[in-house]
Motif scaffolding. Sequence first.
Motif, PDB file in Angstrom:
ATOM      1  N   LYS A  89       4.215  17.250   7.299  1.00 29.73           N
ATOM      2  CA  LYS A  89       5.411  16.455   6.976  1.00 29.73           C
ATOM      3  C   LYS A  89       5.662  15.373   8.025  1.00 29.73           C
ATOM      4  N   LYS A  90       5.435  15.723   9.281  1.00 33.40           N
ATOM      5  CA  LYS A  90       5.724  14.781  10.367  1.00 33.40           C
ATOM      6  C   LYS A  90       4.628  13.747  10.567  1.00 33.40           C
ATOM      7  N   TYR A  91       3.381  14.153  10.435  1.00 34.17           N
ATOM      8  CA  TYR A  91       2.326  13.321  11.001  1.00 34.17           C
ATOM      9  C   TYR A  91       1.288  12.765  10.037  1.00 34.17           C
ATOM     10  N   SER A  92       1.116  13.313   8.844  1.00 26.19           N
ATOM     11  CA  SER A  92       0.018  12.852   8.008  1.00 26.19           C
ATOM     12  C   SER A  92       0.234  11.423   7.514  1.00 26.19           C
ATOM     13  N   THR A  93       1.281  11.212   6.757  1.00 27.85           N
ATOM     14  CA  THR A  93       1.518   9.870   6.203  1.00 27.85           C
ATOM     15  C   THR A  93       1.775   8.853   7.305  1.00 27.85           C
TER      16      THR A  93
ATOM     17  N   VAL B 128       0.858  -1.183   0.000  1.00 30.83           N
ATOM     18  CA  VAL B 128       0.000   0.000   0.000  1.00 30.83           C
ATOM     19  C   VAL B 128       0.895   1.234   0.000  1.00 30.83           C
ATOM     20  N   MET B 129       0.616   2.150  -0.904  1.00 26.22           N
ATOM     21  CA  MET B 129       1.336   3.415  -0.914  1.00 26.22           C
ATOM     22  C   MET B 129       0.551   4.427  -0.082  1.00 26.22           C
ATOM     23  N   ALA B 130       1.111   4.772   1.086  1.00 33.94           N
ATOM     24  CA  ALA B 130       0.527   5.809   1.932  1.00 33.94           C
ATOM     25  C   ALA B 130       1.078   7.150   1.458  1.00 33.94           C
ATOM     26  N   MET B 131       0.166   8.095   1.151  1.00 38.44           N
ATOM     27  CA  MET B 131       0.596   9.342   0.516  1.00 38.44           C
ATOM     28  C   MET B 131      -0.165  10.524   1.082  1.00 38.44           C
ATOM     29  N   SER B 132       0.514  11.670   1.134  1.00 41.37           N
ATOM     30  CA  SER B 132      -0.117  12.903   1.599  1.00 41.37           C
ATOM     31  C   SER B 132       0.161  14.022   0.616  1.00 41.37           C
ATOM     32  N   PHE B 133      -0.847  14.888   0.432  1.00 38.76           N
ATOM     33  CA  PHE B 133      -0.770  16.030  -0.480  1.00 38.76           C
ATOM     34  C   PHE B 133      -1.182  17.270   0.319  1.00 38.76           C
TER      35      PHE B 133
END
Length: 809
Positions: free
Chosen positions: A371-375, A356-361
Motif C-alpha cells: 500500500k505504501k510503496y508499490s505504486t 499514465v495510470m500507475a497501478m498495483s495489484f
Amino acid sequence: MIKKTITLAALLVCTASLSAYGSVKQTKGDFEDKFRQLDEVLPTPNVYRNAAGEPGHRYWQQQVDYNIKVTLDEEKRRLEGSEEIVYINNSPDTLKYLWLQLDQNIFKQDSLSELSSTFSGNKASGGKISLSALRRQQFIGDSELGYTISNVKDNRGNSLNYVIVGTNMRIDLNKPLKSGQKTSFSLDFGFNIVEEDAVSARSGYEHFPDDAREGGNDIFLLAQWYPRLHAYTDYEAWTNKEFLGRGEFTLEFGDYEVEMTVPADHIVSSTGVLANPKKVLTSEQRKRLEQAEDAERIVFIVTEEEALENEKEGTNKTKTWKFKANNVRDFAWASSRKFMWDARGFKQNNDETPLVMAMSFYPKEGGDLWKKYSTESIIHTMDVYNRFSFDYPYPTAQSVNGPVGGMEYPMITFNGPRTELRDDGSRTYSQAEKRFLIGVVIHEIGHIYFPMTVNSDERQWTWMDEGLNSFLDGVAGREWDPSIPWGVEPRDITGYMKSSNQVPIMTQSDSVLRLGPNAYTKPAAALNILRETILGRELFDFAFKEYAQRWKFKRPTPSDFFRTMEEASGVDLDWFWRGWFYSTDHVDISLDRVYKLRLDTEDPDIDFARERQQELDKPKSLTDERNKAEGKKLWIERFPDIKDFYDENDRFTVTNKERNKYQKYLKGLKDWEREVFTRAVKEDKNYYVLDFTNKGGLVMPIILELSFEDGSKEMMRIPAEIWRRSPKAVSKLIVTEKDKNLVSITVDPRWETADVDVENNHYPRRIIPSRIESYKRKKSSAKVSRDIMHDIKTELKSDDDKKDQEKDN
C-alpha cells in the motif's frame, strides 16, 4: 528481470571478431595496444545501421499483430486459447516459413533445457540433493507440461504444415511471403500452468491453501503463455535459438487485442488498456478509477475489504476481460480473486504525452508494504527514467505481487516481496523487504524502457537490458533514498573482477558462468564509471539519452550503443569498451615508488650547500658513534700538525674554479635557455616522479589524492591515455610549488574505478587493517593464520553469493 544464445549468427560474429582481432598482431616485443580501435571487431556499418550508431536510412523491422481469446480453467490450472496472427514482412527478403516461440515446452521432461541441466548437489558428502531440486523433478515428472497445438490454418482455412523443434515451431507458408506483403494465420493452443515455486519459472500459479475458500485460492501470473513470433532481424535473420531459461526474448512490435475469460470474482491486471470496463467492473470501481487519474495519493479501485470478501467463496460464473495494446513487443497478464487494486495518475512533463495510470495489484499478504510503496515506486521510476531517456510511452504501468521475484513485460511487472504474519494475526515487514520491494519495482518498471521499448536482443546480449537498467535503477534508487543499498557502485564489482570464473560481458547469456555479476553489476559499474569518472555527467547523460531516443521502438545491437555513446559524447571510448566488455582484465593500478627530484642550479654556492645538507641528513655511522662514546680520539686529533686545507674544508667547499665554471655555463646558454633556466632556479619547485604499474591489465584513468606537509590536499586526474604507449608501467612527473612538499599519495581515494587492491594504492604504504578472532583451543600460529584466511574468504564468498542470489533470484 531479477532472477534470471550462441546462435549461428552470433558464433559467426564472434569468430569473425576474433579473427579480425588476431589479424593485427605484435610479433616483436610484448607491447599490447589497449587503445586499438574496435572497427575490426564491430560489424561493418551499412544501410540498416550506420557508423554513428543510428538506424540507417533503410532500417526495417517486422510487425506482428495478435488477436487472442483465452480461457483460464482455475480448477485444472490450465489455459485454452486461440489466436489470429497478422505478419507484415517489412524486410527486403522473401520468407518461405515463419518461426514461433513455444516457451512452455521448456518444462517438458525431454526438453533441451531439462536434458542438458547438470547436477549441482554435494557429491562428496554422500550425494546430497536439495529438496527444491526434488520438488522440481517430481512436479515435472507428474505433470503433462508444454503446449498442445492444433488447427494451424491460413486466412482461407487451409491447413499449414508445421514442425515443432523443442521450444520453437516452424510454420511453412503455402505461398512465399515477399517483401512488403503480409500474411495471416490462426491456431489453437493450450497448456497446463506450472506452479512457479515448484519449478522456479518466470510465471505460473501460486497456491494459498489456508484461505477461507474451500480448496484455497491461487494467484496466476501469465507470461510466455501464447505462441508468438520469433524476431527476424537484419543482423541475424531468424532469432530462433532454443530457449534454455536464461536467455530471455527478442520480439517484434505489434498491436494486440486479447480477451481473457476468467472466474467472475477474479481481478485481471494486463498489458494494455481495459476495453470493456462496464462489463467487468462495478460502477463504483469505475468511478474510483476515474478519481485516481487526478489524485495526489493512491486510490483503491478494489479495496482490501472487497478483496477479502472475494477470497471467501469463489464462483462457477465467468467474466471476459478485453484489453487492447498498441505497439508492444509482448503481452502478459495476471488474474486472482485475492487482488486488491490501487492506482494513481502520473502526469508527465510533456503535455502531449498522455496520462499514465500507475497501478498495483496485490493480496492481503502484500499488506501495508505494498500500500505504501508499490505504486509510489512506479511513479518515482518514471520520473527518473524519463530524464535519462524519453517520456514513458504507454498508458499504464503496473506492479503485480506474485510468486516471481521480479519479471517485466510491456506495461506490467511481477514482483515478489511481501509482509510477514505475526503470531497475533497482524502483518509487518522488515527493512529488507521494504528495500527489496522499492528496488525491484524500480528495476522492473525500468525494464519497460529497456528492453520493452528500446528493444535489445535479450537472448544474445543480456547486459544490454539488465546492465543498462541496473545502472539506471541505481540512479533512481539513490534519488529515492541513498541509504538503501540498491544499485551498483564500482567497489561492488571488485570481487568478481578479480575472480577466475568471469567471462567477458560480451558473452551470450546461456554461456555466462555467473549471470548476476556479468549481466547486471559489472556493466552497471562500468556505466557508473563512464558517467562519473570518464565522461562526466553532462556528456554521458546527453549521449545516453540520444541512444535511448534513437532506438525507441527499434532494435539496437551492442555496436549501436558503443557507436552512439562515442559519436554523441565526442570522446574515443574504444579502449573502454574493449577492456570492460570484451576482456576479463581487471583494474589494479599500483603506485610503486615516488622519487623527489630537485633541479641542479649549476651554481656551486647553491648546489654544494644542498649536497652537504643531504650528506648530513644521512644516518650516522654506528661505528663512529660507538668509537666516540668509548672516548677514542681520532689520529688527526692526536697529531694536529698533520692537518691541511682539506681537513678544515669538506668536499662541498666552493672554490673559484667552480664559480668560474658556472659563469662559463651561463654565457653558453641561448637567450631563451637562460630565461627558462633562471626562472626555474628562482622558483625552485619540487619535482616528483611517480612510478605506476598496471597489475590488472585494464587501463583506466589514474586518480590521485596528493597530501602535503602543510595539511592541504589536492586531487589530480590523469586520463587513461597515459597508458597508450606503455600499458604495463608508466612514470608521471608532478611539479609542485616550493612550499608544497608531498608527504603521501593515494590512488583512487574514493574507490571510483573498481580497483581490486586498494592497499597498493598508498604511498608510503599503510598498515593494513584486518581482524583476528580468538579460539577456545590452542593452535599453532600457522594454523591460526590459515583459519583466519579461510574465515575472510568464506565471508567474501558469502557476500558475493548473496549479491548473486539477490539478482539471480
